[in-house]
Design an enzyme around this catalytic site. Structure first.
Site, PDB file in Angstrom:
ATOM      1  N   ASP A  31      51.267 -39.353  64.203  1.00 24.54           N
ATOM      2  CA  ASP A  31      52.598 -38.947  64.666  1.00 24.54           C
ATOM      3  C   ASP A  31      53.458 -40.160  65.021  1.00 24.54           C
ATOM      4  OD1 ASP A  31      54.567 -37.128  65.239  1.00 24.54           O
ATOM      5  OD2 ASP A  31      53.737 -36.498  67.167  1.00 24.54           O
ATOM      6  N   ASN A  79      55.594 -28.188  59.011  1.00 25.22           N
ATOM      7  CA  ASN A  79      56.477 -29.262  58.524  1.00 25.22           C
ATOM      8  C   ASN A  79      57.372 -28.820  57.357  1.00 25.22           C
ATOM      9  OD1 ASN A  79      54.019 -31.873  59.169  1.00 25.22           O
ATOM     10  ND2 ASN A  79      55.759 -31.252  60.434  1.00 25.22           N
TER      11      ASN A  79
HETATM   12  C1  IPE Z   1      51.927 -32.864  63.612  1.00 27.90           C
HETATM   13  O1  IPE Z   1      53.023 -33.643  63.904  1.00 27.90           O
HETATM   14  C2  IPE Z   1      51.721 -32.787  62.132  1.00 27.90           C
HETATM   15  C3  IPE Z   1      51.355 -34.044  61.477  1.00 27.90           C
HETATM   16  C4  IPE Z   1      51.058 -35.162  62.086  1.00 27.90           C
HETATM   17  C5  IPE Z   1      51.297 -33.995  60.046  1.00 27.90           C
HETATM   18  P1  IPE Z   1      54.474 -32.997  64.187  1.00 27.90           P
HETATM   19  O2  IPE Z   1      55.370 -34.119  64.504  1.00 27.90           O
HETATM   20  O3  IPE Z   1      54.836 -32.106  63.069  1.00 27.90           O
HETATM   21  O4  IPE Z   1      54.156 -32.102  65.455  1.00 27.90           O
HETATM   22  P2  IPE Z   1      55.135 -31.525  66.579  1.00 27.90           P
HETATM   23  O5  IPE Z   1      56.253 -30.829  65.875  1.00 27.90           O
HETATM   24  O6  IPE Z   1      55.638 -32.699  67.383  1.00 27.90           O
HETATM   25  O7  IPE Z   1      54.276 -30.631  67.395  1.00 27.90           O
HETATM   26  C1  IPE Z   2      54.364 -37.851  61.570  1.00 26.27           C
HETATM   27  O1  IPE Z   2      55.543 -38.464  62.006  1.00 26.27           O
HETATM   28  C2  IPE Z   2      54.370 -37.553  60.084  1.00 26.27           C
HETATM   29  C3  IPE Z   2      54.527 -36.131  59.757  1.00 26.27           C
HETATM   30  C4  IPE Z   2      54.563 -35.150  60.615  1.00 26.27           C
HETATM   31  C5  IPE Z   2      54.640 -35.799  58.347  1.00 26.27           C
HETATM   32  P1  IPE Z   2      56.828 -37.612  62.376  1.00 26.27           P
HETATM   33  O2  IPE Z   2      57.649 -37.460  61.140  1.00 26.27           O
HETATM   34  O3  IPE Z   2      56.452 -36.362  63.054  1.00 26.27           O
HETATM   35  O4  IPE Z   2      57.557 -38.618  63.382  1.00 26.27           O
HETATM   36  P2  IPE Z   2      58.292 -38.250  64.717  1.00 26.27           P
HETATM   37  O5  IPE Z   2      57.375 -37.402  65.534  1.00 26.27           O
HETATM   38  O6  IPE Z   2      59.544 -37.528  64.334  1.00 26.27           O
HETATM   39  O7  IPE Z   2      58.561 -39.571  65.366  1.00 26.27           O
HETATM   40 MG    MG Z   3      56.181 -35.858  64.998  1.00 25.78          MG
END
Ligand code: IPE
Ligand code: IPE
Ligand code: MG
Length: 251
Positions: A31, A79
């Protein structure tokens, strides 16, 4: 198996970890890609691009450490609600990763697996994925399991449907359903339970990740954003894991 991976305990000791207390199955919620890019006033996609580099680093390091299975949360069932251009970029990146990493996976004797609602992936990505899955199918040193379009509730719902179908067909009676039956209908039925879940970017939530497999996992939340994660913070998370007393309900 290549010679460099023949003695993981030597590497484990060399980096200050205890070879007798290593997790076998590590799962990572990667994340913070977006925040990493935002801090540089860049497009979120550049965070994902940098994050893909870290995937290679952590996969290779996991092999060196003798980890049996590394499960990476790459794209969740939730996502799909992101802007289409970000989804398109992530799918392109995934496709490139599956092609570009194949030599490294072969060299490290890593078998790729994928868990999730894979039918939701674009057809071209699905085809590339199938190719890398079959090309690495005989590798034995470590399993790299990518959670793609993965949702824990989807996984349990799919398992329920499959079991209900078997009950309806008279192949199994309801009282014969055990935890093993459910395990056998998961996306990766032979995977051992998760020992350690690491989440980057300082978040402390599961976001629908591995509800069945991680019920007794140890959780480690690390402050580093995923693109800044690397070998040193990985070792620190493993060191934290090694301080935990796992009781499994006992005394
Ligand atoms: C969880 O991260 C999914 C992945 C790392 C692929 P998100 O960024 O989607 O999760 P939330 O929305 O903060 O819970
Ligand atoms: C994790 O990084 C990757 C995926 C969930 C695909 P994020 O895209 O969730 O990054 P933040 O949480 O917005 O910083
Ligand atoms: Mg995230």
């Amino acid at each position: 198996m290549t010679l460099t991976h023949a003695k993981p305990h030597v590497h484990v000791r060399a980096v200050g970890l205890d070879p007798t207390r290593m997790p076998r199955h590590v799962a990572i919620i990667m994340d913070g890609n977006g925040r990493w890019a935002k801090a540089r006033t860049w497009d979120r996609t550049r965070g994902h691009q940098q994050g893909a580099e870290v995937v290679r680093t952590i996969t290779t390091e996991s092999v060196k450490l003798g980890i049996d299975r590394l499960t990476l949360f790459a794209f969740s069932s939730e996502n799909w609600i992101r802007p289409q251009h970000e989804i398109d970029f992530l799918m392109l990146l995934l496709d490139q990763f599956l092609v570009g990493e194949l030599p490294t996976l072969m060299e490290n004797d890593v078998r790729l697996e994928a868990i999730g609602s894979l039918h939701r992936l674009p057809a071209n990505v699905r085809a590339t994925l199938d190719h890398t899955l079959s090309a690495t199918a005989d590798n034995r040193t470590m399993v790299l399991s990518l959670a793609l379009s993965y949702g824990g509730r989807d996984e349990l719902t799919d398992a329920c449907r499959a079991i209900a179908t078997e009950v309806a067909a008279g192949r199994i009676a309801p009282h014969e359903i055990t935890q093993e039956t459910i395990q056998a209908h998961l996306y990766a039925p032979r995977a051992e339970d998760v020992d350690l879940v690491i989440r980057t970017a300082g978040e402390q939530r599961l976001s629908n990740f591995l509800p069945w497999q991680a019920t007794y996992a140890e959780y480690v939340s690390v402050e580093a954003l995923w693109p800044d994660f690397g070998v040193a913070p990985y070792h620190a998370a493993l060191a934290e894991f090694q301080t935990r007393e796992r009781r499994f309900g006992g005394v």
